[in-house]
Motif scaffolding. Sequence first.
Motif, PDB file in Angstrom:
ATOM      1  N   LEU A   1     -34.322  31.857  23.826  1.00 54.01           N
ATOM      2  CA  LEU A   1     -34.262  30.392  23.781  1.00 54.01           C
ATOM      3  C   LEU A   1     -34.251  29.794  25.183  1.00 54.01           C
ATOM      4  CD1 LEU A   1     -31.789  29.881  20.806  1.00 54.01           C
ATOM      5  CD2 LEU A   1     -34.237  29.349  20.849  1.00 54.01           C
TER       6      LEU A   1
ATOM      7  N   GLU B   1     -37.799  29.836  26.405  1.00 48.22           N
ATOM      8  CA  GLU B   1     -38.662  28.890  25.683  1.00 48.22           C
ATOM      9  C   GLU B   1     -38.270  27.430  25.896  1.00 48.22           C
ATOM     10  OE1 GLU B   1     -39.722  31.770  21.873  1.00 48.22           O
ATOM     11  OE2 GLU B   1     -38.493  29.992  21.559  1.00 48.22           O
ATOM     12  N   GLU B   2     -36.971  27.170  25.909  1.00 46.37           N
ATOM     13  CA  GLU B   2     -36.483  25.790  25.889  1.00 46.37           C
ATOM     14  C   GLU B   2     -35.926  25.320  27.226  1.00 46.37           C
ATOM     15  OE1 GLU B   2     -36.718  23.876  23.124  1.00 46.37           O
ATOM     16  OE2 GLU B   2     -37.621  25.520  22.006  1.00 46.37           O
ATOM     17  N   GLY B   3     -35.692  26.243  28.147  1.00 47.02           N
ATOM     18  CA  GLY B   3     -35.061  25.888  29.414  1.00 47.02           C
ATOM     19  C   GLY B   3     -33.568  26.122  29.332  1.00 47.02           C
TER      20      GLY B   3
ATOM     21  N   TRP C   1     -27.111  28.892  26.599  1.00 44.92           N
ATOM     22  CA  TRP C   1     -27.532  29.083  25.203  1.00 44.92           C
ATOM     23  C   TRP C   1     -26.515  29.896  24.424  1.00 44.92           C
ATOM     24  CZ3 TRP C   1     -30.549  26.486  22.205  1.00 44.92           C
ATOM     25  CH2 TRP C   1     -31.528  25.678  22.773  1.00 44.92           C
TER      26      TRP C   1
ATOM     27  N   SER D   1     -30.828  20.798  15.480  1.00 45.41           N
ATOM     28  CA  SER D   1     -31.985  20.116  14.903  1.00 45.41           C
ATOM     29  C   SER D   1     -32.651  21.088  13.935  1.00 45.41           C
ATOM     30  CB  SER D   1     -32.973  19.723  16.009  1.00 45.41           C
ATOM     31  OG  SER D   1     -33.530  20.900  16.598  1.00 45.41           O
TER      32      SER D   1
ATOM     33  N   GLU E   1     -35.646  21.903  13.949  1.00 50.42           N
ATOM     34  CA  GLU E   1     -36.541  22.756  14.737  1.00 50.42           C
ATOM     35  C   GLU E   1     -35.786  23.951  15.327  1.00 50.42           C
ATOM     36  OE1 GLU E   1     -36.327  19.395  15.179  1.00 50.42           O
ATOM     37  OE2 GLU E   1     -38.254  18.786  14.343  1.00 50.42           O
ATOM     38  N   LEU E   2     -34.594  23.686  15.882  1.00 50.54           N
ATOM     39  CA  LEU E   2     -33.806  24.783  16.452  1.00 50.54           C
ATOM     40  C   LEU E   2     -33.329  25.721  15.354  1.00 50.54           C
ATOM     41  CD1 LEU E   2     -32.500  26.208  18.816  1.00 50.54           C
ATOM     42  CD2 LEU E   2     -30.580  24.608  18.639  1.00 50.54           C
TER      43      LEU E   2
ATOM     44  N   ARG F   1     -36.162  27.867  14.387  1.00 51.04           N
ATOM     45  CA  ARG F   1     -36.530  28.799  15.466  1.00 51.04           C
ATOM     46  C   ARG F   1     -35.543  29.960  15.509  1.00 51.04           C
ATOM     47  NH1 ARG F   1     -39.625  31.993  17.314  1.00 51.04           N
ATOM     48  NH2 ARG F   1     -39.567  32.472  19.517  1.00 51.04           N
TER      49      ARG F   1
END
Length: 92
Positions: free
Chosen positions: A38, A41-43, A49, A64, A66-67, A70
Amino acid sequence: MANVFSPKQERPYFETWLRRTGRQLAASGRLSQVAVILAAEEGGTPDEWRTRLRTLLEGNDTPSIELLTRIDALLAGPSKSKNTPPEQDMLF
């Protein structure tokens, strides 16, 4: 006078997700592995994380959609390709 404490919002699907995901991330190194992916991918950093994932698993934050999806996809692992020889399936 308004009630300061509001009842906990009913979230049966999220509660089920939390239990299932918590069991999956309990495996040694699994939470860290997801955190590293993560972060890439997400920073952010893997430590950030890891902290966020623990906060989610404690029910103190709601991800979210989306998270959530994922994280599910990462825990499910890579999809099996029909072109992958059976010997390579055993490597992962």
